[in-house]
Scaffold this motif. Structure first.
Motif, short mmCIF file in Angstrom:
data_model
loop_
_atom_site.label_atom_id
_atom_site.label_comp_id
_atom_site.label_asym_id
_atom_site.label_seq_id
_atom_site.Cartn_x
_atom_site.Cartn_y
_atom_site.Cartn_z
N ASP A 99 7.48 -0.49 -16.78
CA ASP A 99 6.15 -0.23 -17.33
C ASP A 99 5.97 -0.83 -18.73
O ASP A 99 4.95 -0.61 -19.37
CB ASP A 99 5.90 1.28 -17.39
CG ASP A 99 7.01 2.05 -18.09
OD1 ASP A 99 8.09 1.47 -18.34
OD2 ASP A 99 6.80 3.23 -18.41
N GLN A 100 6.96 -1.61 -19.17
CA GLN A 100 6.91 -2.20 -20.51
C GLN A 100 6.66 -3.71 -20.49
O GLN A 100 6.71 -4.36 -21.53
CB GLN A 100 8.23 -1.93 -21.24
CG GLN A 100 8.57 -0.46 -21.37
CD GLN A 100 7.55 0.31 -22.18
OE1 GLN A 100 7.18 -0.11 -23.27
NE2 GLN A 100 7.08 1.43 -21.66
N VAL A 101 6.44 -4.28 -19.30
CA VAL A 101 6.25 -5.73 -19.18
C VAL A 101 4.97 -6.00 -18.38
O VAL A 101 5.01 -6.54 -17.27
CB VAL A 101 7.47 -6.41 -18.52
CG1 VAL A 101 7.41 -7.93 -18.74
CG2 VAL A 101 8.77 -5.86 -19.06
N PRO A 102 3.80 -5.65 -18.94
CA PRO A 102 2.56 -5.82 -18.18
C PRO A 102 2.20 -7.27 -17.94
O PRO A 102 1.32 -7.57 -17.12
CB PRO A 102 1.52 -5.13 -19.07
CG PRO A 102 2.09 -5.20 -20.45
CD PRO A 102 3.57 -5.05 -20.27
N GLU A 103 2.89 -8.20 -18.63
CA GLU A 103 2.60 -9.62 -18.43
C GLU A 103 3.06 -10.12 -17.07
O GLU A 103 2.59 -11.17 -16.60
CB GLU A 103 3.28 -10.45 -19.52
CG GLU A 103 2.81 -10.16 -20.93
CD GLU A 103 3.51 -8.98 -21.57
OE1 GLU A 103 3.23 -8.68 -22.74
OE2 GLU A 103 4.36 -8.32 -20.90
N LEU A 104 3.97 -9.40 -16.43
CA LEU A 104 4.52 -9.85 -15.15
C LEU A 104 3.84 -9.14 -13.99
O LEU A 104 3.84 -7.90 -13.91
CB LEU A 104 6.03 -9.58 -15.10
CG LEU A 104 6.89 -10.40 -16.06
CD1 LEU A 104 8.36 -10.00 -15.93
CD2 LEU A 104 6.74 -11.90 -15.82
N ASP A 105 3.27 -9.91 -13.07
CA ASP A 105 2.58 -9.34 -11.90
C ASP A 105 3.49 -8.39 -11.13
O ASP A 105 3.07 -7.30 -10.73
CB ASP A 105 2.13 -10.46 -10.95
CG ASP A 105 1.03 -11.33 -11.54
OD1 ASP A 105 0.20 -10.80 -12.30
OD2 ASP A 105 1.02 -12.54 -11.25
N TYR A 106 4.73 -8.80 -10.91
CA TYR A 106 5.64 -8.01 -10.08
C TYR A 106 5.97 -6.68 -10.75
O TYR A 106 6.05 -5.64 -10.09
CB TYR A 106 6.91 -8.80 -9.78
CG TYR A 106 7.89 -8.05 -8.93
CD1 TYR A 106 7.63 -7.79 -7.59
CD2 TYR A 106 9.09 -7.57 -9.45
CE1 TYR A 106 8.53 -7.08 -6.80
CE2 TYR A 106 9.99 -6.89 -8.68
CZ TYR A 106 9.71 -6.64 -7.35
OH TYR A 106 10.60 -5.94 -6.58
N TYR A 107 6.18 -6.70 -12.06
CA TYR A 107 6.48 -5.46 -12.76
C TYR A 107 5.28 -4.51 -12.74
O TYR A 107 5.44 -3.30 -12.58
CB TYR A 107 6.93 -5.76 -14.19
CG TYR A 107 8.40 -6.12 -14.28
CD1 TYR A 107 8.95 -7.09 -13.45
CD2 TYR A 107 9.24 -5.50 -15.18
CE1 TYR A 107 10.29 -7.43 -13.51
CE2 TYR A 107 10.59 -5.82 -15.26
CZ TYR A 107 11.10 -6.79 -14.42
OH TYR A 107 12.45 -7.11 -14.49
N ARG A 108 4.08 -5.05 -12.89
CA ARG A 108 2.88 -4.21 -12.76
C ARG A 108 2.81 -3.61 -11.36
O ARG A 108 2.42 -2.45 -11.19
CB ARG A 108 1.62 -5.02 -13.04
CG ARG A 108 1.39 -5.36 -14.50
CD ARG A 108 -0.07 -5.68 -14.79
NE ARG A 108 -0.61 -6.68 -13.87
CZ ARG A 108 -0.51 -7.99 -14.05
NH1 ARG A 108 0.14 -8.46 -15.10
NH2 ARG A 108 -1.03 -8.83 -13.19
N ALA A 109 3.20 -4.38 -10.37
CA ALA A 109 3.17 -3.90 -8.99
C ALA A 109 4.17 -2.77 -8.77
O ALA A 109 3.86 -1.77 -8.10
CB ALA A 109 3.45 -5.05 -8.03
N LYS A 110 5.35 -2.91 -9.33
CA LYS A 110 6.36 -1.85 -9.18
C LYS A 110 5.94 -0.59 -9.95
O LYS A 110 6.18 0.54 -9.49
CB LYS A 110 7.72 -2.34 -9.68
CG LYS A 110 8.39 -3.36 -8.77
CD LYS A 110 8.78 -2.75 -7.41
CE LYS A 110 9.92 -1.77 -7.52
NZ LYS A 110 10.34 -1.26 -6.18
N ALA A 111 5.32 -0.77 -11.12
CA ALA A 111 4.81 0.39 -11.85
C ALA A 111 3.72 1.09 -11.03
O ALA A 111 3.64 2.33 -11.01
CB ALA A 111 4.26 -0.04 -13.21
N LEU A 112 2.89 0.32 -10.35
CA LEU A 112 1.88 0.90 -9.45
C LEU A 112 2.54 1.69 -8.34
O LEU A 112 2.09 2.80 -8.00
CB LEU A 112 1.02 -0.22 -8.86
CG LEU A 112 0.01 0.19 -7.78
CD1 LEU A 112 -1.05 1.12 -8.35
CD2 LEU A 112 -0.63 -1.05 -7.15
N GLN A 113 3.61 1.15 -7.76
CA GLN A 113 4.33 1.87 -6.72
C GLN A 113 4.81 3.23 -7.22
O GLN A 113 4.68 4.25 -6.52
CB GLN A 113 5.52 1.04 -6.22
CG GLN A 113 6.26 1.70 -5.06
CD GLN A 113 7.57 1.01 -4.73
OE1 GLN A 113 8.22 0.43 -5.60
NE2 GLN A 113 7.97 1.08 -3.47
#
Length: 242
Positions: A99-113
């Motif tokens: 949740d600390q790397v909003p620049e990365l699409d995949y990390y945003r996706a995992k935070a959404l999960q």
């Protein structure tokens, strides 16, 4: 206890299945090869029927802007199937610092999960792991060009896949955390340093050049992908290489 391990034939899932069965549980692996589809929902009701716990280790086929849709649809389908079946615990594997790397699409996706699971109807546990040792060579390949590999000096704390599987199995067999458990390897390296160690061990003569703009991890600011307070796994990187 009976476990439905979705994504149970992959790197982590296959080891989770083995560890749970060795502990006397009934862990059943599910994936495309067993006839389920987390996006269409095909076979999910049958896969989770009678299970006490769902362990979801599926992953998006891409790391780009399409990944949030994968996690939203797959989680909605699995939560619906689990609720219908009366599953009492739902476990996912995520990433330390996700949740600390909003620049990365995949990390945003995992935070959404994670958010979807936490807001859902089933008691849950989230296991966040640092970067897998098994993926380091792939990371090197992303920015390799001839005799040079360009890597940022991003701090990472690599963990062996077997140690990740052990932690996931342990959490899955326990009481729902209703929160997050962070797990990490015992050592912190800069990514460029880890690249040099890896190439030297393999006898690879390529040169690692420190480049703060190179590759996916260039978007990471500070040491958010490490956690000194996490539960530390035993396997050191040099031992894993050997």
């Amino acid at each position: 206890m009976k476990f439905a391990v979705i994504g149970g034939t992959g790197l982590i899932g296959s080891q989770v299945v083995r560890k749970l069965n060795a502990a006397g549980h009934e862990a059943v692996p599910h994936g495309h090869s067993t006839g389920i589809d987390v996006i269409s929902g095909r076979g999910l009701d049958q896969a989770v029927d009678g299970a006490d716990v769902i362990v979801n280790l599926t992953n998006s086929p891409t790391f780009d802007e399409a990944s949030p849709a994968f996690f939203r649809t797959s989680m909605d389908n699995l939560l619906a199937a689990g609720r219908k079946s009366g599953v009492g615990h739902f476990v996912i594997l995520s990433i330390v610092g996700v949740d600390q790397v909003p620049e990365l699409d995949y990390y945003r996706a995992k935070a959404l999960q994670e958010d979807i699971l936490a807001a859902g109807p089933i008691p849950y546990s989230i296991v966040r792991a640092t970067q897998f040792m098994e993926f380091i060579e792939a990371v090197l390949s992303w920015t390799a060009d001839g005799d040079t590999v360009r890597l940022p000096a991003t701090p990472i704390q690599p963990i062996a896949a077997e140690d990740v599987a052990e932690a996931v199995a342990d959490v899955a067999a326990g009481t729902p955390l209703r929160g997050i458990r962070n797990i990490a390897g015992p050592e912190i390296f800069s990514l460029d340093e880890l690249g040099r160690i890896t190439l030297a061990h393999k006898g690879d003569k390529r040169t690692v050049v420190t480049d703060p703009t190179a590759g996916m991890f260039a978007a990471v600011k500070g040491d958010v992908l490490t956690d000194k307070d996490a539960r530390l796994a035993p396997t050191r990187y040099a031992d894993w290489l050997s």
